[in-house]
Design an enzyme around this catalytic site. Structure first.
Site, mmCIF file in Angstrom:
data_model
loop_
_atom_site.group_PDB
_atom_site.id
_atom_site.type_symbol
_atom_site.label_atom_id
_atom_site.label_comp_id
_atom_site.label_asym_id
_atom_site.label_seq_id
_atom_site.Cartn_x
_atom_site.Cartn_y
_atom_site.Cartn_z
ATOM 1 N N GLY A 46 0.834 -1.193 0.359
ATOM 2 C CA GLY A 46 -0.127 0.086 0.281
ATOM 3 C C GLY A 46 0.828 1.050 0.118
ATOM 4 O O GLY A 46 0.034 1.929 0.743
ATOM 5 N N ARG A 50 0.143 5.488 -2.449
ATOM 6 C CA ARG A 50 -0.442 6.991 -1.869
ATOM 7 C C ARG A 50 -0.389 6.385 0.048
ATOM 8 O O ARG A 50 -0.046 5.847 0.533
ATOM 9 C CB ARG A 50 -1.941 6.295 -2.556
ATOM 10 C CG ARG A 50 -1.883 7.084 -3.616
ATOM 11 C CD ARG A 50 -3.345 6.641 -4.173
ATOM 12 N NE ARG A 50 -4.323 5.517 -4.059
ATOM 13 C CZ ARG A 50 -5.214 4.905 -3.320
ATOM 14 N NH1 ARG A 50 -6.063 5.970 -2.792
ATOM 15 N NH2 ARG A 50 -5.982 4.086 -3.820
ATOM 16 N N VAL A 75 -2.433 -7.337 -3.342
ATOM 17 C CA VAL A 75 -1.918 -7.836 -2.336
ATOM 18 C C VAL A 75 -3.461 -9.686 -1.649
ATOM 19 O O VAL A 75 -3.699 -10.296 -0.453
ATOM 20 C CB VAL A 75 -2.167 -7.298 -1.170
ATOM 21 C CG1 VAL A 75 -0.565 -6.319 -1.427
ATOM 22 C CG2 VAL A 75 -3.295 -6.093 -0.375
ATOM 23 N N SER A 105 -5.652 -0.565 12.606
ATOM 24 C CA SER A 105 -6.546 0.102 13.002
ATOM 25 C C SER A 105 -7.421 0.666 14.272
ATOM 26 O O SER A 105 -7.179 -0.166 14.996
ATOM 27 C CB SER A 105 -7.626 0.593 12.168
ATOM 28 O OG SER A 105 -9.084 1.632 12.009
ATOM 29 N N TYR A 146 -14.262 -4.089 8.246
ATOM 30 C CA TYR A 146 -13.274 -3.706 8.390
ATOM 31 C C TYR A 146 -12.779 -4.025 10.557
ATOM 32 O O TYR A 146 -11.423 -3.823 10.314
ATOM 33 C CB TYR A 146 -12.941 -2.015 8.543
ATOM 34 C CG TYR A 146 -12.275 -1.113 7.817
ATOM 35 C CD1 TYR A 146 -10.964 -1.248 7.040
ATOM 36 C CD2 TYR A 146 -11.774 -0.533 9.663
ATOM 37 C CE1 TYR A 146 -9.759 -0.740 7.442
ATOM 38 C CE2 TYR A 146 -10.422 0.370 9.741
ATOM 39 C CZ TYR A 146 -9.979 0.142 8.500
ATOM 40 O OH TYR A 146 -8.672 1.382 8.261
ATOM 41 N N ALA A 185 -12.902 -5.748 12.688
ATOM 42 C CA ALA A 185 -13.264 -7.606 12.016
ATOM 43 C C ALA A 185 -11.623 -7.876 11.677
ATOM 44 O O ALA A 185 -10.866 -8.843 11.887
ATOM 45 C CB ALA A 185 -14.114 -8.556 11.652
ATOM 46 N N ALA A 186 -11.257 -6.991 10.500
ATOM 47 C CA ALA A 186 -9.916 -8.446 9.977
ATOM 48 C C ALA A 186 -8.952 -7.212 10.237
ATOM 49 O O ALA A 186 -8.039 -7.588 11.186
ATOM 50 C CB ALA A 186 -9.642 -7.178 8.445
ATOM 51 N N LYS A 187 -9.051 -5.721 10.809
ATOM 52 C CA LYS A 187 -7.975 -5.280 12.151
ATOM 53 C C LYS A 187 -7.520 -5.882 13.160
ATOM 54 O O LYS A 187 -6.531 -5.526 13.947
ATOM 55 C CB LYS A 187 -8.375 -3.734 11.613
ATOM 56 C CG LYS A 187 -9.088 -3.458 10.501
ATOM 57 C CD LYS A 187 -7.476 -2.741 9.795
ATOM 58 C CE LYS A 187 -7.132 -1.803 8.676
ATOM 59 N NZ LYS A 187 -6.281 -1.903 7.622
ATOM 60 N N ILE A 202 -6.726 9.276 9.834
ATOM 61 C CA ILE A 202 -5.431 10.775 9.272
ATOM 62 C C ILE A 202 -6.156 10.726 8.209
ATOM 63 O O ILE A 202 -6.134 10.325 7.720
ATOM 64 C CB ILE A 202 -4.143 9.216 9.215
ATOM 65 C CG1 ILE A 202 -3.866 8.546 10.414
ATOM 66 C CG2 ILE A 202 -2.894 10.335 8.874
ATOM 67 C CD1 ILE A 202 -3.831 9.596 11.946
#
Ligand code: NAP
Length: 249
Positions: free
Chosen positions: A13, A16, A64, A142, A155, A157-159, A188
């Protein structure tokens, strides 16, 4: 001054936002950076800017979320760079929505890009790292993975999964002097948050929950990641660092 001796880092990633800032900051410290993103344009632009300012960088375009594509890219990469000393799993996406309206595709895409990608990259890059008996892995999670956030079931759950992975791998790799830590950004200013940051009502509401009353910059994350990748951070592993203006105290 942080110590980096002939080190190479791979940052996903890095086209950017936060990943780009991490690649640029590590490169300023003399680290050779492999910049991964989905589009060839964005990782190419990051690598070109770093090279133009005297750093060492290579661009690598790969999705990815596609385990087979990552394996294929890594096979070629490890021939060119037998020692990749640092891995920053930063690539991520959001597909927000309340649970009852969330499609299985949005669930799967977010888990694959944010979490399963870490499994693939760490298996592939982590093996030579453990053999070399030195390494640094930093996973960009996060505050949503720490606190939860309505509208982000996939999101968060993934983090949160990345945090579990970080702690487990810290234990698995500790005997080989490979540290594994997680950094949990708050809000951010990047492309990911533009719609909130540029909306006065939404940003005022968000900032009520941020004790420092401002959004963070990509550099705020990059500075900590650079420290965690340095020689000096060798006694820190299995930790989650919130960089969020005090949101998740
Ligand atoms: P961003 O500005 O949207 O940039 C995301 C980067 O990830 C881009 O370079 C993008 O590649 C890459 N990427 C996305 N999906 C990919 C895929 N399937 N394969 C390869 N590369 C992929 O995001 P950001 O705000 O910098 O976020 C970076 C990380 O920090 C993410 O993991 C995010 O979840 C986390 N985070 C961000 C915030 C925030 O407030 N910004 C807060 C907490 C956590 P392209 O350039 O090719 O599109």
């Amino acid at each position: 001054m942080l110590t980096f001796t002939n080190r190479t880092a791979l940052i996903t990633g890095a086209g950017r936002g936060i990943g780009k800032a991490i690649a640029e900051t590590l490169a300023k410290h003399g680290v050779t950076v492999i910049c991964v993103s989905k589009s060839a344009e964005s990782c190419g632009a990051t690598a070109a800017a770093i090279t133009a300012s005297g750093g060492k960088a290579k661009a690598l375009a790969v999705d990815v979320a596609d385990g087979a594509a990552v394996a294929q890219a890594c096979e070629a990469l490890l021939k060119e760079f037998p020692a990749i000393d640092m891995l920053v799993n930063n690539a991520g996406i959001t597909r927000d929505g309340l649970l009852f309206r969330m499609s299985e595709t949005d669930w799967n895409d977010v888990i694959a890009t944010n979490l399963t990608s870490c499994f693939h990259w760490t298996k592939l890059i982590g093996r030579p790292m453990t053999r070399a008996r030195w390494g640094r892995i930093v996973n960009i999670t996060s505050v949503s993975g720490v606190m939860g956030n309505a509208g982000q079931a996939n999101y968060s759950a993934a983090k949160a999964g990345m945090i579990g992975l970080t702690k487990t791998l810290a234990r698995e790799f500790a005997g080989r002097s490979v540290t594994v830590n997680a950094v949990a950004p708050g809000f951010i200013k990047t492309d990911m948050t533009t719609e909130f940051v540029n909306n006065p009502e939404a940003s005022a509401k968000i900032l009520e929950a941020v004790p420092l009353r401002r959004f963070g910059e990509s550099a705020d994350i990059a500075n900590l990641v650079t420290y965690l990748c340095s020689e000096e951070a060798g006694y820190i592993t299995g930790q989650v660092f919130n960089v969020d203006g005090g949101m998740a105290m």
